[in-house]
Design an enzyme around this catalytic site. Sequence first.
Site: not given
Length: 145
Positions: A67, A70
Amino acid sequence: MALNLSCPHCTVTNRVPAERLGDCPKCGKCKQPIFSGKAQELTASNVSSVLNRNDIPVLVDCWATWCGPCQQFAPIFEQAAQNFEPAIRLAKLNTEAEQGIAAQWQIRSIPTLILFKQGKEVARMSGAMPLPQLKQWLQQQGISL
């Protein structure tokens, strides 16, 4: 008043006087610092002790290695751990490695932040944010930083 705090290294519960939280308390068993200025990794084996054996709130960052947002948020979350402890414990849940917990918590998008008090979810926020916005969100949830 003494607070119960789980050791991030050995998961033993320690009782620490509230007025001594800023004095770098050490675990009575493993002698490691109870606060390290780093987010603690959550696993199936320690998630219960982290959430249920801390009298301070616990903020969990649910993330995955693939991600992009993230990865961008990770250094902000680590900075939050350095700045916001001991008022709050910060932890990270890798949703790929711990799919059972992610499913139980119904993680639909990442990054997702979940705030727990006394083992119960009290707030949730999806998406990465800068540190000042994270601090403001935590203060809106009643966390004194």
